[in-house]
Design an enzyme around this catalytic site. Structure first.
Site, PDB file in Angstrom:
ATOM      1  N   ARG A   1     -48.393  18.235-149.206  1.00  0.00           N
ATOM      2  CA  ARG A   1     -48.069  19.511-148.568  1.00  0.00           C
ATOM      3  C   ARG A   1     -47.396  20.495-149.508  1.00  0.00           C
ATOM      4  O   ARG A   1     -47.590  21.715-149.372  1.00  0.00           O
ATOM      5  CB  ARG A   1     -47.166  19.259-147.356  1.00  0.00           C
ATOM      6  CG  ARG A   1     -47.755  18.357-146.292  1.00  0.00           C
ATOM      7  CD  ARG A   1     -49.023  18.925-145.690  1.00  0.00           C
ATOM      8  NE  ARG A   1     -49.503  18.101-144.580  1.00  0.00           N
ATOM      9  CZ  ARG A   1     -50.640  18.291-143.943  1.00  0.00           C
ATOM     10  NH1 ARG A   1     -51.424  19.292-144.292  1.00  0.00           N
ATOM     11  NH2 ARG A   1     -51.006  17.502-142.949  1.00  0.00           N
TER      12      ARG A   1
ATOM     13  N   GLU B   1     -46.371  18.046-138.720  1.00  0.00           N
ATOM     14  CA  GLU B   1     -46.126  18.482-137.347  1.00  0.00           C
ATOM     15  C   GLU B   1     -44.978  17.712-136.711  1.00  0.00           C
ATOM     16  O   GLU B   1     -44.087  18.302-136.085  1.00  0.00           O
ATOM     17  CB  GLU B   1     -47.380  18.256-136.508  1.00  0.00           C
ATOM     18  CG  GLU B   1     -48.608  19.002-136.957  1.00  0.00           C
ATOM     19  CD  GLU B   1     -49.849  18.424-136.305  1.00  0.00           C
ATOM     20  OE1 GLU B   1     -50.097  18.759-135.129  1.00  0.00           O
ATOM     21  OE2 GLU B   1     -50.551  17.629-136.961  1.00  0.00           O
TER      22      GLU B   1
ATOM     23  N   THR C   1     -59.306  10.423-150.013  1.00  0.00           N
ATOM     24  CA  THR C   1     -59.600  10.406-148.579  1.00  0.00           C
ATOM     25  C   THR C   1     -60.022   8.990-148.232  1.00  0.00           C
ATOM     26  O   THR C   1     -60.884   8.414-148.899  1.00  0.00           O
ATOM     27  CB  THR C   1     -60.734  11.391-148.234  1.00  0.00           C
ATOM     28  OG1 THR C   1     -60.333  12.719-148.596  1.00  0.00           O
ATOM     29  CG2 THR C   1     -61.068  11.344-146.757  1.00  0.00           C
TER      30      THR C   1
ATOM     31  N   ASP D   1     -57.378  12.102-144.312  1.00  0.00           N
ATOM     32  CA  ASP D   1     -57.462  13.055-145.419  1.00  0.00           C
ATOM     33  C   ASP D   1     -56.046  13.295-145.950  1.00  0.00           C
ATOM     34  O   ASP D   1     -55.377  14.259-145.588  1.00  0.00           O
ATOM     35  CB  ASP D   1     -58.103  14.358-144.941  1.00  0.00           C
ATOM     36  CG  ASP D   1     -58.569  15.220-146.099  1.00  0.00           C
ATOM     37  OD1 ASP D   1     -59.024  14.671-147.108  1.00  0.00           O
ATOM     38  OD2 ASP D   1     -58.469  16.456-145.994  1.00  0.00           O
TER      39      ASP D   1
ATOM     40  N   GLU E   1     -53.403  12.609-142.415  1.00  0.00           N
ATOM     41  CA  GLU E   1     -54.119  13.432-141.453  1.00  0.00           C
ATOM     42  C   GLU E   1     -55.074  12.538-140.674  1.00  0.00           C
ATOM     43  O   GLU E   1     -55.991  11.944-141.255  1.00  0.00           O
ATOM     44  CB  GLU E   1     -54.878  14.576-142.133  1.00  0.00           C
ATOM     45  CG  GLU E   1     -53.961  15.657-142.663  1.00  0.00           C
ATOM     46  CD  GLU E   1     -54.684  16.940-143.010  1.00  0.00           C
ATOM     47  OE1 GLU E   1     -54.026  17.989-143.058  1.00  0.00           O
ATOM     48  OE2 GLU E   1     -55.914  16.895-143.247  1.00  0.00           O
TER      49      GLU E   1
ATOM     50  N   HIS F   1     -53.431  20.746-133.616  1.00  0.00           N
ATOM     51  CA  HIS F   1     -52.914  20.681-134.984  1.00  0.00           C
ATOM     52  C   HIS F   1     -52.803  22.086-135.567  1.00  0.00           C
ATOM     53  O   HIS F   1     -51.774  22.442-136.170  1.00  0.00           O
ATOM     54  CB  HIS F   1     -53.839  19.823-135.852  1.00  0.00           C
ATOM     55  CG  HIS F   1     -53.510  19.865-137.317  1.00  0.00           C
ATOM     56  ND1 HIS F   1     -52.403  19.254-137.845  1.00  0.00           N
ATOM     57  CD2 HIS F   1     -54.157  20.463-138.358  1.00  0.00           C
ATOM     58  CE1 HIS F   1     -52.370  19.458-139.156  1.00  0.00           C
ATOM     59  NE2 HIS F   1     -53.422  20.185-139.484  1.00  0.00           N
TER      60      HIS F   1
ATOM     61  N   GLN G   1     -50.062  21.939-151.672  1.00  0.00           N
ATOM     62  CA  GLN G   1     -50.900  22.801-150.857  1.00  0.00           C
ATOM     63  C   GLN G   1     -50.252  24.165-150.628  1.00  0.00           C
ATOM     64  O   GLN G   1     -50.919  25.202-150.683  1.00  0.00           O
ATOM     65  CB  GLN G   1     -51.185  22.121-149.517  1.00  0.00           C
ATOM     66  CG  GLN G   1     -52.172  22.852-148.625  1.00  0.00           C
ATOM     67  CD  GLN G   1     -52.495  22.064-147.357  1.00  0.00           C
ATOM     68  OE1 GLN G   1     -52.021  20.946-147.180  1.00  0.00           O
ATOM     69  NE2 GLN G   1     -53.289  22.643-146.491  1.00  0.00           N
TER      70      GLN G   1
ATOM     71  N   GLU H   1     -58.089  11.904-138.577  1.00  0.00           N
ATOM     72  CA  GLU H   1     -59.351  12.596-138.318  1.00  0.00           C
ATOM     73  C   GLU H   1     -60.436  11.593-137.937  1.00  0.00           C
ATOM     74  O   GLU H   1     -60.302  10.387-138.139  1.00  0.00           O
ATOM     75  CB  GLU H   1     -59.812  13.371-139.564  1.00  0.00           C
ATOM     76  CG  GLU H   1     -58.802  14.361-140.095  1.00  0.00           C
ATOM     77  CD  GLU H   1     -59.403  15.303-141.129  1.00  0.00           C
ATOM     78  OE1 GLU H   1     -60.612  15.576-141.075  1.00  0.00           O
ATOM     79  OE2 GLU H   1     -58.641  15.765-142.000  1.00  0.00           O
TER      80      GLU H   1
ATOM     81  N   LYS I   1     -55.610  18.085-151.614  1.00  0.00           N
ATOM     82  CA  LYS I   1     -56.463  17.287-150.731  1.00  0.00           C
ATOM     83  C   LYS I   1     -57.439  16.395-151.497  1.00  0.00           C
ATOM     84  O   LYS I   1     -57.892  15.376-150.981  1.00  0.00           O
ATOM     85  CB  LYS I   1     -57.275  18.215-149.823  1.00  0.00           C
ATOM     86  CG  LYS I   1     -56.448  19.106-148.915  1.00  0.00           C
ATOM     87  CD  LYS I   1     -56.079  18.390-147.644  1.00  0.00           C
ATOM     88  CE  LYS I   1     -55.533  19.354-146.623  1.00  0.00           C
ATOM     89  NZ  LYS I   1     -55.314  18.721-145.328  1.00  0.00           N
TER      90      LYS I   1
ATOM     91  N   ASP J   1     -64.608  19.033-144.919  1.00  0.00           N
ATOM     92  CA  ASP J   1     -63.546  18.802-143.945  1.00  0.00           C
ATOM     93  C   ASP J   1     -63.375  20.042-143.081  1.00  0.00           C
ATOM     94  O   ASP J   1     -63.198  21.153-143.596  1.00  0.00           O
ATOM     95  CB  ASP J   1     -62.237  18.486-144.669  1.00  0.00           C
ATOM     96  CG  ASP J   1     -61.203  17.877-143.738  1.00  0.00           C
ATOM     97  OD1 ASP J   1     -61.609  17.223-142.766  1.00  0.00           O
ATOM     98  OD2 ASP J   1     -59.998  18.039-143.990  1.00  0.00           O
TER      99      ASP J   1
END
Length: 435
Positions: free
Chosen positions: A244, A381, A264, A240, A206, A141, A247, A208, A260, A134
């Site tokens: 948070r 975000e 996915t 993905d 996420e 972002h 993380q 992507e 993570k 990834d």
């Protein structure tokens, strides 16, 4: 760049009625995937409207010949790795042959017996993924997240010099439709002296793009930027999923790990590089003052045609919305040009140290976001780190994902003068940690 041919002709229509005007799978697309019906073995297929061309059945029937037959035979098994391992020419031949068959009404009776209703099919991963990497190429972002933690200096010094990435977990990549089990892990509250273990409270998406690798490179032999594009079989949508709070506690000093690797999700169709040819556009120019890429990452042709005219969208539908028949609510929409690096640059950098890439490997682009609220690719975000909830049409609000929420990713290639093509949905529904 291979260029366009008759398969991209906007005037071409199919005798498969559902393909004509289809939002994702008109005859100009013909993406590749792996499907089965209940009780049957998985095998390769090609989407056409609301039906699937069974490539294994078609290969046995003699519909194809030459390089097209070689490609169809390679796509007849439970994973498309043998097809991806071929040079581009057989894949192109298969696409052209299938397009001709599906548009020629005189061939309908002999081809239609090899079509399967998509509603009867179970979709699988299109390839056996050996490795998953990834990247972090979505510059807005990176800026949006960086401002949450480093307002004065959101990008780290290396960001505009080197494509940033980490190695993910291939065994937890799943096709659209699989539920998302809320993961548990260690977290530490800001005012706590020690961590605790339990289900994440800050589960996020996420948005992507996924890059499917075709022919790779031998271990120890880097790929040049000029040849990297030919090693891309096609693109997919990729979510993905991210915890948070896990993380934040675990990522220093080595980066993402359990936050993570739990899951996915990808859309199950490979929208091929050949189908995307009309939608290649120039990579946006770097802002004045940004460093020029090092020579191994620079190619004029890639800069002229290495980006894609794609519109990417995120939507949420809570459990209450589904029960009330309320359609998914759009969280954001934006272009795929919000990537700082081209796909070929990502592939080139990945192999620049001699790392061997193999057919069926998967690369993630990194979260693709707009600089404003219109198309942010994560709730981290959009909610400013959970401080500004998103209010939904039914009055519910979200800072991060709750059990029962369904996340939808959608993507379409759009360019004037060509028929738009899409990726199919990439969907996951959150289920409780104790389910």
């Amino acid at each position: 760049m291979r260029g366009t041919d008759e398969t991209h002709d906007p005037a071409r229509v199919s005798w498969v009625d559902s393909a004509n005007g289809h939002a994702d799978f008109p005859i100009q697309n013909l993406p590749l995937g792996v499907f089965s019906r209940p009780g049957e073995a998985p095998r390769g297929g090609m989407a056409i409207g609301e039906r699937i061309l069974d490539l294994a059945s078609a290969a046995r029937s003699g519909l194809f010949d030459g390089e097209a037959q070689t490609a169809a035979e390679a796509a007849s098994g439970p994973a498309l790795n043998p097809l991806l391992a071929l040079a581009p020419a057989p894949r192109c031949a298969l696409r052209r042959a299938a397009s001709a068959l599906l548009s020629d009404t005189a061939r309908r009776s002999e081809v239609e017996v090899h079509l399967v209703e998509a509603s009867d099919a179970i979709m699988h991963l299109p390839a056996a993924i050996g490795d998953y990497t990834d990247f972090y190429a979505g510059v807005h972002h990176a800026m949006n997240v960086g401002r949450l933690f480093r307002p004065a200096d959101p990008l780290l010094p290396n960001y505009k010099h080197v494509p940033i990435g980490y190695h993910g977990r291939a065994s937890t990549v799943v096709p659209s439709g699989r539920t998302v089990r809320r993961p548990s892990g260690q977290t530490r509250a800001p005012d706590a002296s020690a961590p605790t273990f339990g289900p994440t409270q800050r589960l996020d998406l996420e948005l992507e793009l996924g890059v499917w690798i075709a022919q790779g490179n031998r271990l120890g032999e880097p790929l040049s930027i000029a040849e990297a594009g030919s090693r891309i079989a096609g693109l997919t949508l990729l979510n993905d999923w991210s915890a948070r709070d896990l993380q934040a506690w675990e990522y220093q000093p080595l980066g993402p790990f359990l936050a993570k690797s739990f899951l996915t999700t990808v859309s199950p169709w490979i929208v091929t590089a050949e189908a995307l040819e009309p939608f290649r556009i120039a990579q946006p120019a770097r802002p004045e003052g940004d460093p020029a890429p090092l020579p191994y990452l620079w190619d004029e042709a890639d800069q002229a045609h290495g980006a894609f005219a794609l519109e990417l969208e995120t939507l949420i539908q809570t459990e209450a919305m589904r029960k009330a028949g309320v359609a998914p609510h759009r969280l954001g929409v934006g272009p795929a040009t919000n990537l700082y690096w081209t796909m070929a640059q990502l592939v080139t950098h990945h192999a620049s140290n001699g790392c061997g890439l193999n057919p069926g490997d998967l690369l993630g682009s990194g979260t693709i976001s707009t600089p404003d609220d219109t198309g942010m690719g994560s709730l981290l975000e959009l909610t400013r780190g959970g401080k500004q909830p998103v209010v939904l049409p039914n009055g519910e609000s979200r800072t991060f994902l709750e059990d029962g929420d369904a996340l939808h990713l959608r993507g379409r290639a759009v360019r004037e003068g060509f028929v738009s093509i899409g990726f199919g949905e990439c969907v996951g529904v959150i289920e409780p940690e104790t389910a």
